[in-house]
Enzyme design. Structure first.
Site, PDB file in Angstrom:
ATOM      1  N   ASN A  13      18.380  22.405  30.738  1.00 31.84           N
ATOM      2  CA  ASN A  13      17.533  21.215  30.880  1.00 31.84           C
ATOM      3  C   ASN A  13      17.359  21.001  32.376  1.00 31.84           C
ATOM      4  O   ASN A  13      18.270  20.530  33.046  1.00 31.84           O
ATOM      5  CB  ASN A  13      18.214  20.006  30.218  1.00 31.84           C
ATOM      6  CG  ASN A  13      17.434  18.727  30.482  1.00 31.84           C
ATOM      7  OD1 ASN A  13      16.307  18.756  30.980  1.00 31.84           O
ATOM      8  ND2 ASN A  13      18.037  17.589  30.162  1.00 31.84           N
ATOM      9  N   LYS A  15      15.612  18.981  33.944  1.00 32.96           N
ATOM     10  CA  LYS A  15      15.376  17.580  34.355  1.00 32.96           C
ATOM     11  C   LYS A  15      14.224  17.557  35.370  1.00 32.96           C
ATOM     12  O   LYS A  15      13.300  18.346  35.255  1.00 32.96           O
ATOM     13  CB  LYS A  15      16.667  16.948  34.874  1.00 32.96           C
ATOM     14  CG  LYS A  15      17.826  17.155  33.883  1.00 32.96           C
ATOM     15  CD  LYS A  15      19.039  16.331  34.177  1.00 32.96           C
ATOM     16  CE  LYS A  15      20.099  16.592  33.111  1.00 32.96           C
ATOM     17  NZ  LYS A  15      21.290  15.786  33.234  1.00 32.96           N
ATOM     18  N   HIS A  98      17.306  12.240  25.135  1.00 34.58           N
ATOM     19  CA  HIS A  98      18.297  12.455  26.195  1.00 34.58           C
ATOM     20  C   HIS A  98      18.798  11.101  26.710  1.00 34.58           C
ATOM     21  O   HIS A  98      18.032  10.148  26.791  1.00 34.58           O
ATOM     22  CB  HIS A  98      17.690  13.271  27.344  1.00 34.58           C
ATOM     23  CG  HIS A  98      18.734  13.782  28.281  1.00 34.58           C
ATOM     24  ND1 HIS A  98      19.280  12.996  29.268  1.00 34.58           N
ATOM     25  CD2 HIS A  98      19.365  14.971  28.350  1.00 34.58           C
ATOM     26  CE1 HIS A  98      20.203  13.691  29.907  1.00 34.58           C
ATOM     27  NE2 HIS A  98      20.277  14.894  29.371  1.00 34.58           N
ATOM     28  N   GLU A 100      19.366  10.076  29.561  1.00 34.65           N
ATOM     29  CA  GLU A 100      18.626   9.561  30.720  1.00 34.65           C
ATOM     30  C   GLU A 100      17.345   8.857  30.262  1.00 34.65           C
ATOM     31  O   GLU A 100      16.904   7.882  30.871  1.00 34.65           O
ATOM     32  CB  GLU A 100      18.333  10.703  31.703  1.00 34.65           C
ATOM     33  CG  GLU A 100      19.600  11.098  32.456  1.00 34.65           C
ATOM     34  CD  GLU A 100      19.680  12.571  32.835  1.00 34.65           C
ATOM     35  OE1 GLU A 100      18.651  13.250  32.846  1.00 34.65           O
ATOM     36  OE2 GLU A 100      20.812  13.033  33.102  1.00 34.65           O
ATOM     37  N   GLU A 170      26.083  15.063  23.854  1.00 41.50           N
ATOM     38  CA  GLU A 170      26.231  14.898  25.305  1.00 41.50           C
ATOM     39  C   GLU A 170      26.897  13.549  25.602  1.00 41.50           C
ATOM     40  O   GLU A 170      26.220  12.519  25.655  1.00 41.50           O
ATOM     41  CB  GLU A 170      24.853  14.932  25.975  1.00 41.50           C
ATOM     42  CG  GLU A 170      24.127  16.247  25.808  1.00 41.50           C
ATOM     43  CD  GLU A 170      23.153  16.500  26.963  1.00 41.50           C
ATOM     44  OE1 GLU A 170      23.208  17.595  27.528  1.00 41.50           O
ATOM     45  OE2 GLU A 170      22.366  15.604  27.314  1.00 41.50           O
ATOM     46  N   GLY A 176      26.388  15.201  34.586  1.00 40.81           N
ATOM     47  CA  GLY A 176      26.164  15.193  36.039  1.00 40.81           C
ATOM     48  C   GLY A 176      27.323  14.628  36.827  1.00 40.81           C
ATOM     49  O   GLY A 176      27.214  14.380  38.023  1.00 40.81           O
ATOM     50  N   SER A 216      28.172  18.555  32.198  1.00 41.76           N
ATOM     51  CA  SER A 216      28.961  19.290  33.206  1.00 41.76           C
ATOM     52  C   SER A 216      29.492  20.630  32.694  1.00 41.76           C
ATOM     53  O   SER A 216      30.571  21.081  33.083  1.00 41.76           O
ATOM     54  CB  SER A 216      30.113  18.434  33.742  1.00 41.76           C
ATOM     55  OG  SER A 216      29.606  17.281  34.396  1.00 41.76           O
TER      56      SER A 216
HETATM   57  P1  13P Z   1      24.794  18.447  33.608  1.00 38.68           P
HETATM   58  O1  13P Z   1      25.047  19.817  33.045  1.00 38.68           O
HETATM   59  O2  13P Z   1      24.164  18.475  34.956  1.00 38.68           O
HETATM   60  O3  13P Z   1      26.001  17.574  33.498  1.00 38.68           O
HETATM   61  O4  13P Z   1      23.685  17.798  32.625  1.00 38.68           O
HETATM   62  C1  13P Z   1      23.884  17.829  31.274  1.00 38.68           C
HETATM   63  C2  13P Z   1      22.652  17.353  30.607  1.00 38.68           C
HETATM   64  O5  13P Z   1      22.323  16.194  30.676  1.00 38.68           O
HETATM   65  C3  13P Z   1      21.832  18.337  29.904  1.00 38.68           C
HETATM   66  O6  13P Z   1      20.833  17.712  29.170  1.00 38.68           O
END
Ligand code: 13P
Length: 254
Positions: A13, A15, A98, A100, A170, A176, A216
């Site tokens: 992903n 982002k 997601h 976010e 997640e 992150g 992560s």
């Molecule tokens: P990270 O791997 O950067 O922690 O992000 C995970 C994520 O949100 C994947 O959608």
């Protein structure tokens, strides 16, 4: 072992990272890596990278995903993208719900459900994200939250349609932050999600549904997580932006 019923899916992903020219460089590095992997490889790119990604990955083992989709077919929805726009552009996967989107863009269980329906009707494979916040874990309500998100998102979705649904667990506190869930924590919730699916759809559908872990995930911790019975791949943010890291994740899943 039921794990053998499922092909692992490693999905990056990206982002809001990589312009189209930057995407081109990374995708060219990823193509040979995916060729030998015994897992599905997906890259979920920003909308502006879709055309580049679809063109470059034609005839390769990399599938292209988007990071969101609107639930209406067309109309006055400034800034949104429809499912048909995605399929016509060559996209086959889409991330929905997601954390976010939920945190920063008012995504709710209801809109997640609507987007999921629209995406499946258009023939997209949905990567449906669920996961608890740190305060929810500390309050001991992780399972309640994850069950609610899962059941709400899948309202009206049939067992047949579940063939095109991947669930990504997640935990928000692990995204992150570098704070990965332990193998056991991740397995516990992924196993619970499979139970929720079994209650709703029966054992066969539950056993065949791919459940990813995300948060992560990196070359160091991937093998332990992916060895777990109920973890069938990863949805990866940061580590999907570097070819070497992504390579290690593909190897861990293979
Ligand atoms: P990270 O791997 O950067 O922690 O992000 C995970 C994520 O949100 C994947 O959608």
């Amino acid at each position: 072992m039921n794990k053998t019923l499922r092909t692992p899916v490693i999905a990056g992903n990206w982002k809001m990272n990589k312009t189209a020219s930057e995407a081109e460089i990374l995708i060219k590095e990823l193509i040979p890596l995916a060729e030998n992997a015994a897992c599905e490889t997906v890259i979920c790119v920003p909308f502006t990278d879709i055309s580049t990604a679809v063109t470059l990955t034609k005839g390769t083992k990399i599938k292209v995903g988007a990071q969101n989709v609107h639930f209406k077919a067309s109309g006055a929805f400034t800034g949104e993208i429809s499912a048909k726009m995605l399929t016509e552009a060559g996209v086959t996967y889409v991330v929905i719900g997601h954390s976010e989107r939920r945190q920063y863009f008012n995504e709710t269980d209801l809109t997640v459900n609507r987007r999921t329906k629209a995406a499946l009707e258009a023939g997209l494979t949905v990567i449906l994200c669920v996961g608890e916040m740190l305060s929810e874990r500390e309050d001991g309500i992780t399972e309640t939250v994850v069950e609610l998100q899962t059941v709400a998102a899948l309202t009206g979705i049939t067992a047949e349609q579940m063939k095109n649904v991947i669930i990504a667990y997640e935990p928000v506190w692990a995204i992150g932050t570098g704070k990965v869930a332990t193998d056991e924590q991740a397995e516990e919730v992924c196993a619970f999600i499979r139970k929720v699916l079994e209650t709703k759809y029966g054992k066969e559908t539950a056993d065949k549904t791919v459940i990813q872990y995300g948060g992560s995930m990196n070359p160091k911790n991937a093998a332990g997580l992916l060895a777990k019975e109920n973890i069938d791949g990863g949805l990866i943010g940061g580590a999907s932006l570097k070819a070497d890291d992504f390579k290690a994740l593909l190897e861990a899943a293979s």
